[in-house]
Write an enzyme that holds these catalytic residues in place. Structure first.
Site, short mmCIF file in Angstrom:
data_model
loop_
_atom_site.label_atom_id
_atom_site.label_comp_id
_atom_site.label_asym_id
_atom_site.label_seq_id
_atom_site.Cartn_x
_atom_site.Cartn_y
_atom_site.Cartn_z
N ASN A 32 -17.72 -22.97 19.38
CA ASN A 32 -18.78 -23.90 18.94
C ASN A 32 -18.19 -25.21 18.40
OD1 ASN A 32 -17.79 -23.16 16.47
ND2 ASN A 32 -19.69 -22.30 15.66
N GLY A 36 -12.76 -25.57 15.80
CA GLY A 36 -11.85 -25.82 16.91
C GLY A 36 -11.87 -27.28 17.35
N ALA A 74 -13.40 -16.73 14.17
CA ALA A 74 -13.59 -16.21 12.80
C ALA A 74 -13.39 -17.33 11.79
CB ALA A 74 -12.57 -15.11 12.50
N TYR A 140 -12.41 -11.57 3.58
CA TYR A 140 -11.88 -11.95 4.89
C TYR A 140 -11.24 -10.74 5.58
CZ TYR A 140 -8.49 -13.61 8.27
OH TYR A 140 -7.74 -13.74 9.41
N ASN A 169 1.68 -14.26 8.77
CA ASN A 169 1.29 -15.65 8.53
C ASN A 169 1.62 -16.57 9.70
OD1 ASN A 169 1.20 -14.29 5.92
ND2 ASN A 169 0.70 -16.34 5.17
N ASP A 284 -5.12 -12.94 -3.51
CA ASP A 284 -3.77 -12.98 -2.93
C ASP A 284 -2.95 -11.74 -3.28
OD1 ASP A 284 -3.72 -15.32 -1.50
OD2 ASP A 284 -2.81 -16.52 -3.10
N1 UFG Z 1 -0.06 -20.99 -1.41
C1 UFG Z 1 0.30 -21.79 -2.45
N2 UFG Z 1 -0.18 -23.06 -2.48
C2 UFG Z 1 -1.03 -23.55 -1.54
C3 UFG Z 1 -1.39 -22.72 -0.46
C4 UFG Z 1 -0.89 -21.43 -0.43
O1 UFG Z 1 1.03 -21.40 -3.36
O2 UFG Z 1 -1.44 -24.71 -1.66
C5 UFG Z 1 0.46 -19.62 -1.36
C6 UFG Z 1 -0.64 -18.58 -1.34
O3 UFG Z 1 -1.06 -18.26 -2.64
C7 UFG Z 1 0.08 -17.43 -0.62
C8 UFG Z 1 1.04 -18.15 0.33
O4 UFG Z 1 1.16 -19.47 -0.16
O5 UFG Z 1 0.81 -16.70 -1.53
C9 UFG Z 1 0.54 -18.21 1.75
O6 UFG Z 1 -0.79 -18.71 1.71
P1 UFG Z 1 -1.59 -19.11 3.02
O7 UFG Z 1 -2.92 -19.62 2.56
O8 UFG Z 1 -0.76 -20.00 3.86
O9 UFG Z 1 -1.72 -17.74 3.80
P2 UFG Z 1 -2.33 -16.34 3.32
O10 UFG Z 1 -1.16 -15.41 3.14
O11 UFG Z 1 -3.26 -16.46 2.20
O12 UFG Z 1 -3.19 -15.94 4.57
C10 UFG Z 1 -2.68 -16.03 5.87
C11 UFG Z 1 -3.83 -16.18 6.84
C12 UFG Z 1 -4.65 -14.96 6.84
C13 UFG Z 1 -3.80 -13.74 7.03
C14 UFG Z 1 -2.67 -13.69 6.06
C15 UFG Z 1 -1.78 -12.52 6.36
O13 UFG Z 1 -4.62 -17.30 6.49
O14 UFG Z 1 -5.54 -15.07 7.89
O15 UFG Z 1 -1.94 -14.87 6.16
O16 UFG Z 1 -0.62 -12.54 5.60
F1 UFG Z 1 -4.54 -12.65 6.84
#
Ligand code: UFG
Length: 330
Positions: A32, A36, A74, A140, A169, A284
């Site tokens: 949609n 994207g 998603a 999520y 990630n 987290d």
């Molecule tokens: N983080 C920070 N500062 C920021 C952004 C993130 O410290 O500004 C930290 C987060 O707290 C986390 C790490 O960096 O500890 C990674 O964060 P991301 O938001 O990059 O990724 P997530 O681990 O939260 O999530 C990602 C995907 C999800 C997936 C997950 C699996 O977005 O879809 O990885 O590990 F499920």
């Protein structure tokens, strides 16, 4: 016959579309374009529409000869999902059920589903294998797990063949730097760090330094988006060759803390990246590191860009060349 890529104009979707086109596949993308980008597609036929609309989904299967589906569509923000859980259920679950129902109706045999390490939750030991308990710490992850279960029951009832891929990630960009990561708002660590390096943000906030990890910041397993794309093609081939349904982790098996990611980005860019401490982000888990042995042995998956500096370098090339992403601000 075509492969239908749902959410194919997004970050991981568009890299997978590129990989499938390289293998000579016929591609239909249903998206949609809420998140994207049309410019992320290097080929294939784009059909713009909302997968939450059951009739739109059924029509896709009636009008086109679809051999298999890869479902990326998603909402993906962990933090937002904690604030707005129903937004995630209404999107992630509903659209996936529409796809499953339409597949059963059209007798479409193959499904590759984009799932996540967030299905595991706060895991004490590492690396995580696929048979670890799944206790998500945020909506999520819960919505992805709900869809995984619906897929398994549908497979049992209707003979659907599936591969569920649980990404850790996703990061990096295509080595051509023609396509890459462009989320609005951006919430992921590596693009935020690189935007801070470019001066597009004042600093990178470190969400919590009191986690039970060696430097107190969260540990994650960063995996290159092109290695994820490769796994989707292999998953499709796995199903085509009549092999069993499976769920596979996709990660490099190496954990890096938030502080280590920032240090590596400073080395890659040659720039000092301003940082500040911030409170923990709700939802987290402290550490998520994958065992991907199953993807390697069952699918024949071989990551090509496993080194964190290489991953960050490809992302850096994309960000330097496209400081405003695709320029469509969505
Ligand atoms: N983080 C920070 N500062 C920021 C952004 C993130 O410290 O500004 C930290 C987060 O707290 C986390 C790490 O960096 O500890 C990674 O964060 P991301 O938001 O990059 O990724 P997530 O681990 O939260 O999530 C990602 C995907 C999800 C997936 C997950 C699996 O977005 O879809 O990885 O590990 F499920």
């Amino acid at each position: 016959m075509a492969i239908l890529v749902c959410g194919g104009a997004g970050y991981i979707g568009s890299h997978t579309v590129w990989e499938l086109l390289d293998h000579g596949e016929e591609i239909i993308v249903a998206d949609n374009l809420e998140k994207g980008h049309k410019a992320a597609l290097q080929g294939g036929k784009l059909i713009k529409g909302d997968l939450r609309d059951k009739e739109f989904v059924r029509k896709l299967f009636r009008k086109h000869d679809i051999e298999g589906v890869i479902n990326f569509a998603a909402y993906i923000e962990v933090g937002e999902s904690v604030q707005l859980p129903m937004k995630y259920y209404h999107n992630n679950v509903v659209l996936s059920l529409n796809i499953l129902e339409a597949m059963a109706e059209a007798h479409t045999p193959y499904l590759v589903f984009s799932s996540t390490a967030a299905t595991y939750g706060a895991v004490e030991t590492s690396p995580i294998t696929e048979d670890f308990p799944t206790i998500p710490t945020n909506p999520y992850g819960e919505t992805k797990l709900t869809v995984e279960k619906a897929i398994k029951w549908t497979a049992q009832a209707h003979g659907l063949k599936y591969v569920i891929l649980r990404y850790f990630n996703a990061s990096g960009a295509h080595p051509s730097s023609k396509i890459g990561e462009d989320h609005h708002p951006e919430t992921h660590l590596i693009p935020l760090v690189l935007q801070a390096a470019l001066g597009k943000r004042p600093s990178i906030k470190i969400f919590g330094n009191d986690y039970p990890t060696p430097d107190g910041t969260c540990i994650r397993d960063y995996i290159h988006v092109c290695d994820l794309a490769q796994a989707h093609y292999l998953a499709l081939q796995h199903l085509r060759s009549g092999k069993e349904n499976t769920t596979c982790n996709l990660g490099n098996g190496l954990g890096f803390s938030v502080k280590e990611v920032i240090e590596t980005a400073e080395k890659v860019t040659g720039l000092k990246i301003p940082q500040e401490m911030a409170p923990r982000r709700p939802g987290d888990p402290p550490a998520l590191v994958a065992s991907s042995d199953r993807a390697k042995s069952l699918l024949g998956w071989k990551p090509k860009y496993a080194d964190l500096a290489t991953i960050i370098e490809t992302a850096w090339n994309w960000h330097k060349n496209h400081p405003n992403g695709y320029g469509d601000k969505k």
